[in-house]
Structures are given as structure tokens and as C-alpha cells.
Design a protein around this motif. Structure first.
Motif, PDB file in Angstrom:
ATOM      1  N   GLY A 328       0.805  -1.209   0.000  1.00 29.77           N
ATOM      2  CA  GLY A 328       0.000   0.000   0.000  1.00 29.77           C
ATOM      3  C   GLY A 328       0.842   1.265   0.000  1.00 29.77           C
ATOM      4  N   LEU A 329       0.272   2.312  -0.596  1.00 30.85           N
ATOM      5  CA  LEU A 329       0.945   3.596  -0.677  1.00 30.85           C
ATOM      6  C   LEU A 329      -0.082   4.686  -0.430  1.00 30.85           C
ATOM      7  CD1 LEU A 329       3.745   4.851  -1.443  1.00 30.85           C
ATOM      8  CD2 LEU A 329       2.841   5.089  -3.759  1.00 30.85           C
ATOM      9  N   LEU A 330       0.157   5.549   0.569  1.00 30.98           N
ATOM     10  CA  LEU A 330      -0.729   6.669   0.862  1.00 30.98           C
ATOM     11  C   LEU A 330      -0.303   7.862   0.018  1.00 30.98           C
ATOM     12  CD1 LEU A 330      -3.038   7.671   2.775  1.00 30.98           C
ATOM     13  CD2 LEU A 330      -1.245   8.582   4.246  1.00 30.98           C
ATOM     14  N   SER A 331      -1.244   8.419  -0.769  1.00 35.87           N
ATOM     15  CA  SER A 331      -0.942   9.522  -1.662  1.00 35.87           C
ATOM     16  C   SER A 331      -2.009  10.608  -1.541  1.00 35.87           C
ATOM     17  CB  SER A 331      -0.859   9.048  -3.120  1.00 35.87           C
ATOM     18  OG  SER A 331       0.232   8.178  -3.325  1.00 35.87           O
ATOM     19  N   ILE A 332      -1.630  11.824  -1.917  1.00 39.10           N
ATOM     20  CA  ILE A 332      -2.549  12.960  -1.876  1.00 39.10           C
ATOM     21  C   ILE A 332      -2.505  13.663  -3.232  1.00 39.10           C
ATOM     22  CG2 ILE A 332      -3.137  15.133  -0.736  1.00 39.10           C
ATOM     23  CD1 ILE A 332      -1.724  14.135   1.754  1.00 39.10           C
ATOM     24  N   GLU A 341       1.219  13.454  -4.609  1.00 39.40           N
ATOM     25  CA  GLU A 341       2.409  13.273  -3.774  1.00 39.40           C
ATOM     26  C   GLU A 341       2.282  11.981  -2.983  1.00 39.40           C
ATOM     27  OE1 GLU A 341       4.696  15.386   0.027  1.00 39.40           O
ATOM     28  OE2 GLU A 341       2.808  16.194  -0.753  1.00 39.40           O
ATOM     29  N   ASP A 342       3.278  11.115  -3.109  1.00 41.04           N
ATOM     30  CA  ASP A 342       3.325   9.898  -2.304  1.00 41.04           C
ATOM     31  C   ASP A 342       3.790  10.260  -0.906  1.00 41.04           C
ATOM     32  OD1 ASP A 342       2.578   8.515  -4.543  1.00 41.04           O
ATOM     33  OD2 ASP A 342       4.601   7.852  -5.047  1.00 41.04           O
ATOM     34  N   VAL A 343       2.971   9.929   0.093  1.00 43.94           N
ATOM     35  CA  VAL A 343       3.229  10.351   1.462  1.00 43.94           C
ATOM     36  C   VAL A 343       3.890   9.261   2.286  1.00 43.94           C
ATOM     37  CG1 VAL A 343       2.139  11.087   3.616  1.00 43.94           C
ATOM     38  CG2 VAL A 343       1.333  12.013   1.438  1.00 43.94           C
ATOM     39  N   MET A 344       3.440   8.008   2.100  1.00 37.70           N
ATOM     40  CA  MET A 344       3.873   6.970   3.027  1.00 37.70           C
ATOM     41  C   MET A 344       3.671   5.594   2.414  1.00 37.70           C
ATOM     42  SD  MET A 344       2.183   6.209   6.763  1.00 37.70           S
ATOM     43  CE  MET A 344       2.696   4.837   7.790  1.00 37.70           C
ATOM     44  N   GLU A 345       4.692   4.734   2.514  1.00 39.16           N
ATOM     45  CA  GLU A 345       4.529   3.329   2.165  1.00 39.16           C
ATOM     46  C   GLU A 345       3.912   2.612   3.353  1.00 39.16           C
ATOM     47  OE1 GLU A 345       8.080   1.574   0.690  1.00 39.16           O
ATOM     48  OE2 GLU A 345       8.146   2.869  -1.096  1.00 39.16           O
ATOM     49  N   MET A 346       2.879   1.799   3.089  1.00 32.40           N
ATOM     50  CA  MET A 346       2.061   1.284   4.171  1.00 32.40           C
ATOM     51  C   MET A 346       2.071  -0.236   4.284  1.00 32.40           C
ATOM     52  SD  MET A 346      -1.132   3.845   3.329  1.00 32.40           S
ATOM     53  CE  MET A 346      -1.930   3.859   4.925  1.00 32.40           C
ATOM     54  N   GLY A 347       2.703  -0.958   3.378  1.00 33.78           N
ATOM     55  CA  GLY A 347       2.730  -2.405   3.482  1.00 33.78           C
ATOM     56  C   GLY A 347       1.505  -3.043   2.854  1.00 33.78           C
ATOM     57  N   TYR A 348       1.464  -4.369   2.883  1.00 29.80           N
ATOM     58  CA  TYR A 348       0.402  -5.117   2.228  1.00 29.80           C
ATOM     59  C   TYR A 348      -0.846  -5.211   3.109  1.00 29.80           C
ATOM     60  CZ  TYR A 348       3.845  -6.565  -1.228  1.00 29.80           C
ATOM     61  OH  TYR A 348       4.792  -6.564  -2.220  1.00 29.80           O
TER      62      TYR A 348
END
Length: 370
Positions: A328-332, A341-348
Motif C-alpha cells: 500500500g501507498l498513501l498519496s494525496i 504526492e506519495d506520502v507513506m509506504e504502508m505495506g500489504y
């Protein structure tokens, strides 16, 4: 002291939580309701709860609470293998498929509401299939009362026989409450990870991909009346039909909620550069959809699915990208600059929700001594 107070109000919540550990006097000052309210007013952006599937995490992190810069404010580990399957502002739905466990967990207080593992009385005969089923669950509040209800779908497979069982549990304070069987809808549903969303007491979900004629349709369940509604077509049926004739062209649909509206996100599957269209449902009875956004996105890894879930006060859109290679990738996305903008890598196996408690209550232990 006014100058010190002004400086402290500008600090992120995580830094203030660390300062509380300095002494009892620091803890007392930084825990005052007025200071906490003033700090919240200075930092209005929401906190995100990112829940994980610990079956695929060696670090056994159950969920993180983070800000929109990707800074982790609090991290909670699981004591066993669990999966945060769905998130609402106040509670997380946490499941353990090994023992049919479902619980609703409050990330602000740490309180967990553990639901019975037994089948509903009407489904007791299915216990013989204990090792031949899987299940999923979601939950929401009844719009008129605020009472939480959980709906559980049990998928029973015995040889060539497949059946879906539907059960509802009401969290109304009754210590003797049990799962209650509900009549199955006139269609098969997908209620797995990211396949459903709850808006104003209505659970919306995709119909099962196993039913070809219904795979782009959407069904719903009213948590108050506990009745199913007829399914409606999604916004892109014709587009999906056209794509099905081309082996190199396919689309991924995901369901979500933005500003209280049901939204379908559509984008080309497994692409590192694509557009994402957001279709808003404006009339459920007529099945009327309107495309309000067409967003150009570029990813470091091919995207499997994109899940929009929040519109900020300034119009930016927060979404989670399920990528094929990196989880997972948190983006805004900023509609003014048309950039993301990619904010945070969140894992599976990530599920997201909003944290509505005070950021300063996340680490609120009194120091032992001065």
C-alpha cells in the motif's frame, strides 16, 4: 510563559507526547483540556489510521496512526495473527480467520468489543463445515440511532457446493446478544477487503465476480431495516465490456466514499502511468452517476487498485494505492496543481480510517517521578 505556550502549540503532537515524559509538571501542563483544544485548532488536518494484515508482516504491526506527512504518531502491535479488514472514524474491524473471530477496536481508547465466534442459531448445522469456509465482515452505524451493527458473510464450500450465509450482530449493550441469520440477497456479493463501504447506515458493495452478468453491479444493505436493495449498474459497464475484448486493455474498479457520496474509481489495471476517473452516485434509484474528477497519476510500481477515501478542506484528495510490488501507498492529489504526492509506504493488506480522538491523548502516561 506565553512565549513558551506559543512555541509548544506549534510543535507536532508526537513531539509533545515525548515532552510529557520529562516530568509530572510537563505532563500536567500539556494534558490540560484547554491546551489540547488549542493545539487541535492549530493542527486541523486529520490523522490517518492505517490497519494491516499481520499474516504478511513479520513485525506484527496491527495499525499505525499517522499524519498527512507520513509521520507515525503511534504504532500498535498485534498479539496474534489478525487483519484490520475495515475502518470507520471511531472503530476498526479486526478479524482472525483461524477461529472465526471478529472484534471492533477503538484506536483512541484501546477498548475492543469482541463478538461471539459461534454461528447464528439458524446456521448451527453448518458447524460441520468448520474447515470448509471463509468469511468477511463489515460494520457501520444505524443512521437514526448511532448503534453499531456488524454484518458477516460466511462462504461455505463443500465439494462442488458453494453457499453464502449472512448474519448480523447489534452492539446495543446486550451482554447476551448473538449473531442473527438474515435472508440472503437475490445476488452474490463481494464483501472482502476494499469491496464495500458504509455511508449513512447503508452498506454498498460490488456483486460477486463469479456472476458474469452482475460483476459491474452494486448492491446495498440497510443496517437499520436490515433489508437488501435491488442492485444497480455501475457507471462503466459499457467501457468494461469493450475492454474485455482486448487482452491488453483492462480496467480496475474500486468502491469508496468521498464527502458522504458513493464513489467508483476506475483506472487501467497494472499500469505505471494512467488516469483515474472518479464517478459519484447522484441518484441511487435511477442508477445515475456523474464523473467529477479525471486524475493523471504516475506510480513507481504498477498499481493494482486505487482507493479514494477522503477530501480535505482545501480540496485535496487522499487515497491509497495497492501496488503490485510494494504493497500500500498513501498519496494525496492536489486538483489545483494537478499533481499527486506519495506520502507513506504502508505495506500489504492495508485498510484505512480516520482517527477522531485527540492527537495528544495517544501517549498520555504520567511520569513516575520528577
Amino acid at each position: 510563559m506565553d512565549n513558551v505556550n506559543e512555541i509548544l502549540l506549534r510543535l507536532p503532537a508526537k513531539d509533545l507526547c515525548r515532552l510529557r515524559a520529562v516530568s509530572r509538571s510537563w505532563w500536567s501542563f500539556l494534558s490540560k483540556p484547554q491546551f489540547m483544544a488549542d493545539h487541535a485548532a492549530r493542527h486541523p488536518e486529520p490523522l490517518i489510521v492505517a490497519g494491516y494484515n499481520t499474516y504478511h508482516r513479520e513485525d506484527r504491526i496491527l495499525y499505525d496512526i499517522c499524519d498527512l506527512s507520513g509521520r507515525i504518531v503511534k504504532r500498535v502491535h498485534a498479539t496474534r495473527e489478525e487483519w484490520v479488514l475495515y475502518g470507520q472514524p471511531d472503530l476498526l474491524c479486526v478479524v482472525d480467520w483461524t477461529n472465526m473471530s471478529v472484534k471492533l477496536l477503538n484506536p483512541a481508547t484501546g477498548v475492543a468489543y469482541v463478538l461471539p465466534t459461534e454461528f447464528a442459531e439458524e446456521h448451527a448445522a453448518y458447524h460441520q463445515y468448520l474447515y470448509k469456509y471463509s468469511f468477511s465482515a463489515t460494520f457501520g452505524q444505524v443512521a437514526s440511532t448511532g448503534v453499531y451493527k456488524v454484518i458477516r458473510v460466511i462462504f461455505v464450500l463443500d465439494g462442488g457446493h458453494f453457499e453464502q450465509l449472512y448474519e448480523v450482530f447489534t452492539l446495543d449493550g446486550n451482554i447476551h446478544a448473538q449473531w442473527r441469520a438474515k435472508q440472503a440477497p437475490p445476488y452474490q456479493v463481494e464483501m472482502d477487503h476494499w469491496d464495500n463501504v458504509v455511508i449513512n447506515g447503508i452498506v454498498y458493495f460490488f456483486l460477486s465476480y463469479n456472476v458474469d452478468e452482475d460483476k459491474r453491479r452494486i448492491g446495498s444493505f440497510n443496517l437499520e431495516t436490515e433489508e437488501w436493495s435491488p442492485s444497480i449498474p455501475g457507471p462503466l459497464s459499457s467501457l468494461m465490456d469493450a475492454a474485455a475484448d482486448h487482452i491488453d486493455c483492462s480496467f480496475q474498479l474500486t468502491i469508496g466514499a468521498l464527502s458522504g457520496s458513493l464513489v467508483i474509481a476506475c483506472h487501467p489495471a497494472t499500469s505505471t502511468h494512467s488516469s483515474m476517473d472518479l464517478w459519484f452516485l447522484v441518484d441511487f434509484e435511477k442508477g445515475l452517476w456523474v464523473k467529477q474528477y479525471s486524475i493523471e497519476l504516475s506510480f513507481r510500481h504498477p498499481a493494482y487498485a486505487i482507493h479514494p477515501f477522503l477530501v480535505l478542506n482545501d480540496g485535496r484528495i487522499v487515497f491509497v494505492i495497492d501496488t503490485i510490488n510494494s504493497g500500500g501507498l498513501l498519496s494525496i492529489y492536489n486538483p489545483e496543481t494537478k499533481t499527486s504526492e506519495d506520502v507513506m509506504e504502508m505495506g500489504y493488506g492495508v485498510a484505512v480510517g480516520l482517527y477522531t480522538g485527540s492527537a495528544l491523548s495517544l501517549a498520555n502516561k504520567v511520569p513516575v517521578s520528577e
